[in-house]
Enzyme design. Structure first.
Site, mmCIF file in Angstrom:
data_model
loop_
_atom_site.group_PDB
_atom_site.id
_atom_site.type_symbol
_atom_site.label_atom_id
_atom_site.label_comp_id
_atom_site.label_asym_id
_atom_site.label_seq_id
_atom_site.Cartn_x
_atom_site.Cartn_y
_atom_site.Cartn_z
ATOM 1 N N ASP A 38 0.732 -1.399 0.008
ATOM 2 C CA ASP A 38 -0.157 -0.211 -0.019
ATOM 3 C C ASP A 38 0.807 1.183 -0.018
ATOM 4 O OD1 ASP A 38 -2.887 1.683 0.332
ATOM 5 O OD2 ASP A 38 -2.481 1.117 2.390
ATOM 6 N N HIS A 66 -3.779 13.853 0.979
ATOM 7 C CA HIS A 66 -4.119 12.778 2.239
ATOM 8 C C HIS A 66 -2.799 13.020 2.730
ATOM 9 C CE1 HIS A 66 -5.638 9.524 4.823
ATOM 10 N NE2 HIS A 66 -4.102 8.943 4.173
ATOM 11 N N GLU A 108 -10.602 3.947 3.768
ATOM 12 C CA GLU A 108 -9.603 4.514 2.911
ATOM 13 C C GLU A 108 -9.933 4.190 1.132
ATOM 14 O OE1 GLU A 108 -5.661 3.970 4.311
ATOM 15 O OE2 GLU A 108 -5.667 5.842 5.291
ATOM 16 N N GLU A 127 -9.561 3.665 -1.972
ATOM 17 C CA GLU A 127 -8.534 3.533 -3.285
ATOM 18 C C GLU A 127 -8.263 2.713 -4.349
ATOM 19 O OE1 GLU A 127 -4.796 2.183 -0.695
ATOM 20 O OE2 GLU A 127 -5.217 2.884 1.061
ATOM 21 N N ASP A 169 -9.149 0.220 2.262
ATOM 22 C CA ASP A 169 -7.749 -0.120 3.229
ATOM 23 C C ASP A 169 -8.337 -0.147 4.570
ATOM 24 O OD1 ASP A 169 -5.691 -0.173 4.348
ATOM 25 O OD2 ASP A 169 -4.890 1.104 3.948
ATOM 26 N N ARG A 221 -7.743 3.957 13.439
ATOM 27 C CA ARG A 221 -6.938 4.131 13.661
ATOM 28 C C ARG A 221 -6.651 4.610 14.965
ATOM 29 N NH1 ARG A 221 -6.268 5.690 8.674
ATOM 30 N NH2 ARG A 221 -7.307 6.826 7.497
ATOM 31 N N GLN A 256 -4.104 1.984 15.409
ATOM 32 C CA GLN A 256 -2.635 2.187 14.509
ATOM 33 C C GLN A 256 -1.819 3.620 15.239
ATOM 34 O OE1 GLN A 256 -4.340 4.335 10.933
ATOM 35 N NE2 GLN A 256 -2.015 5.092 10.060
ATOM 36 N N LYS A 273 -4.507 -2.653 9.954
ATOM 37 C CA LYS A 273 -5.054 -2.029 9.091
ATOM 38 C C LYS A 273 -4.819 -3.447 8.137
ATOM 39 C CE LYS A 273 -3.180 1.995 7.809
ATOM 40 N NZ LYS A 273 -4.733 2.589 6.181
ATOM 41 N N THR A 281 -9.178 -6.070 3.870
ATOM 42 C CA THR A 281 -9.347 -5.093 2.631
ATOM 43 C C THR A 281 -10.229 -5.984 1.702
ATOM 44 O OG1 THR A 281 -6.578 -5.191 3.282
ATOM 45 C CG2 THR A 281 -7.451 -4.254 1.406
ATOM 46 N N GLU A 300 -9.394 11.942 7.659
ATOM 47 C CA GLU A 300 -9.794 14.025 7.233
ATOM 48 C C GLU A 300 -11.197 14.694 7.366
ATOM 49 O OE1 GLU A 300 -7.710 14.006 2.873
ATOM 50 O OE2 GLU A 300 -7.958 11.731 3.298
HETATM 51 CA CA CA Z 1 -3.667 3.106 2.783
#
Ligand code: CA
Length: 440
Positions: A138, A145, A210, A212, A244, A248, A251, A264, A268, A385
């Site tokens: 990834d 971002h 996320e 992607e 993804d 948080r 993380q 993560k 996925t 975000e």
């Molecule tokens: Ca990612």
């Protein structure tokens, strides 16, 4: 570009000509499916609301030369063998398939050249991950971002000093990649709540998505043999959508000093259809414009060709549907819309960088772009975000607030290419519904 991209082309399959279909005759993406009630996995091509079973179509003697070799490599349960095929052979196959599916609906002189049973309605099929994915990487290619996330932790210097020099990425987990439609269980993990002095273990309270784009590797490279930037695209088979999922709170406690780990790797989600590199040809654009104040990429990451046409103008959208929205029969609500053209690093730069130290990529490997976010707030591709890490909740059409995802929330990614003078083509959907952590 060639005849297969002609926007005037229509198919005798009626649903392929509807203006909002993701799969007109100009697209022809590959995927792996089974007929409902049958466990056998097959390689198919999407057209309208139908799937062409390429292996089944082999019996009709429709292919010759290189196209026949490609068709034969479809008589398998994954795309890995097909992904090894030389670009030229894939192109000949695409041209022939386009010819076989072209026509005017309702024209009685048109004859369906496919053998009986080679056309399967999508409604009667189950989809699977397109390839056996050996390795998954990834990246972090959106400077917007990276800046927005960096601001949350380092308001004065959001971008780390390496960002504009080196495509940042980490090695992800291939075993937990799941197909669109698979439920995602809220992961448990270790977190250090603000103000606490000891960590705790339990279900994540900051579950995020996320949005992607994934790139499937086609032909691989030998270990030790780096891929030059101008050859990088020859090693990319096609693209799909990637979610993804990210916890948080887990993380932020675990990521130093080696990067993301359990936050993560629990799931996925990817979309089932792989849009080929040739199909997206009409939508190539220049790479991200680097102002003079930005460093130029080091020579191994730079080529004129990549600078002029290394970008991909793909619109990526995120939708949410909460349990309350489903019960009220409300449509999914859009959270953001961004363009892959806004990424700081191109697909070729990511692939070249990946191999630059000698790492070998193999057919079916997947690398993802990183969260696709653009310059404006409506283009931010994750809740971290959009809500400033929960400080500014978003409000759904039901009046419900979200800082992060609740159990019962469904996240749906969609993506499409659209521009003047080309047929609109899409990637389909990448959806996942969050279910509660098991009690033990
Ligand atoms: Ca990612």
């Amino acid at each position: 570009m060639n005849q297969t991209h002609d926007p005037a082309l229509t198919s005798w399959i009626e649903s392929a000509n509807l203006p909002d279909t993701d799969f007109p005759i100009q697209n022809l993406p590959f995927g792996v499916f089974s007929r409902k009630g049958d466990s056998e996995r097959r390689v198919g091509v999407a057209i309208g609301d139908q799937i062409v079973d390429i292996g089944e179509a082999l019996s009709a003697n429709l292919w010759s030369g290189n196209a026949r070799d490609v068709a034969r490599s479809c008589d398998r349960p994954t795309l890995n063998e097909l992904m090894r095929a030389p670009r030229k052979s894939l192109s000949e196959f695409r041209a022939r398939l386009s010819e076989l599916l072209a026509g005017t609906p309702g024209d009685d002189s048109e004859i369906n050249p496919l053998p009986p049973g080679a056309l399967v309605p999508m409604a009667e099929a189950d989809m699977f991950t397109a390839a056996e994915i050996g390795d998954y990487t990834d990246f972090y290619a959106s400077i917007y971002h990276a800046t927005n996330v960096g601001k949350l932790f380092r308001p004065d210097s959001p971008l780390l000093p390496n960002y504009k020099h080196v495509p940042i990425g980490y090695h992800g987990r291939a075993s937990s990649i799941v197909i669109s439609g698979t439920e995602v269980t809220r992961p448990k993990g270790q977190t250090m709540p603000p103000g606490a002095t000891v960590p705790k273990f339990g279900p994540t309270e900051m579950l995020d998505y996320e949005a992607e784009v994934g790139f499937f590797v086609g032909q691989g490279n030998e270990q030790g043999a780096a891929v030059p930037i101008d050859e990088a695209e020859d090693h990319i088979f096609g693209i799909c959508l990637v979610n993804d999922w990210s916890a948080r709170d887990i993380q932020s406690w675990e990521y130093q000093p080696l990067g993301p780990f359990l936050s993560k790797n629990f799931a996925t989600t990817i979309s089932p259809w792989v849009v080929t590199w040739e199909a997206l040809e009409p939508f190539r654009v220049p790479a991200f414009f680097r102002p003079r104040s930005d460093p130029q990429p080091l020579p191994y990451l730079f080529s004129e060709k990549d600078k002029n046409e290394g970008g991909i103008d793909l619109n990526v959208e995120v939708y949410i549907r909460s349990m309350m929205m489903r019960e009220g029969r409300l449509r999914p609500s859009r959270l953001s819309s961004a363009s892959l053209a806004d990424m700081y690093w191109t697909a070729a730069q990511m692939l070249t960088h990946h191999t630059s130290g000698g790492c070998n990529l193999q057919p079916g490997d997947l690398f993802a772009s990183g969260t696709v976010s653009g310059p404006d707030p409506a283009s931010q591709g994750c809740l971290l975000e959009l809500t400033r890490r929960g400080a500014e909740p978003i409000v759904l059409p039901t009046g419900e607030e979200r800082k992060f995802l609740h159990d019962g929330d469904e996240i749906i990614l969609r993506a499409y290419f659209q521009r003047e003078g080309a047929a609109r083509i899409g990637l389909g959907e990448c959806a996942g519904l969050i279910v509660a952590s098991p009690r033990r």
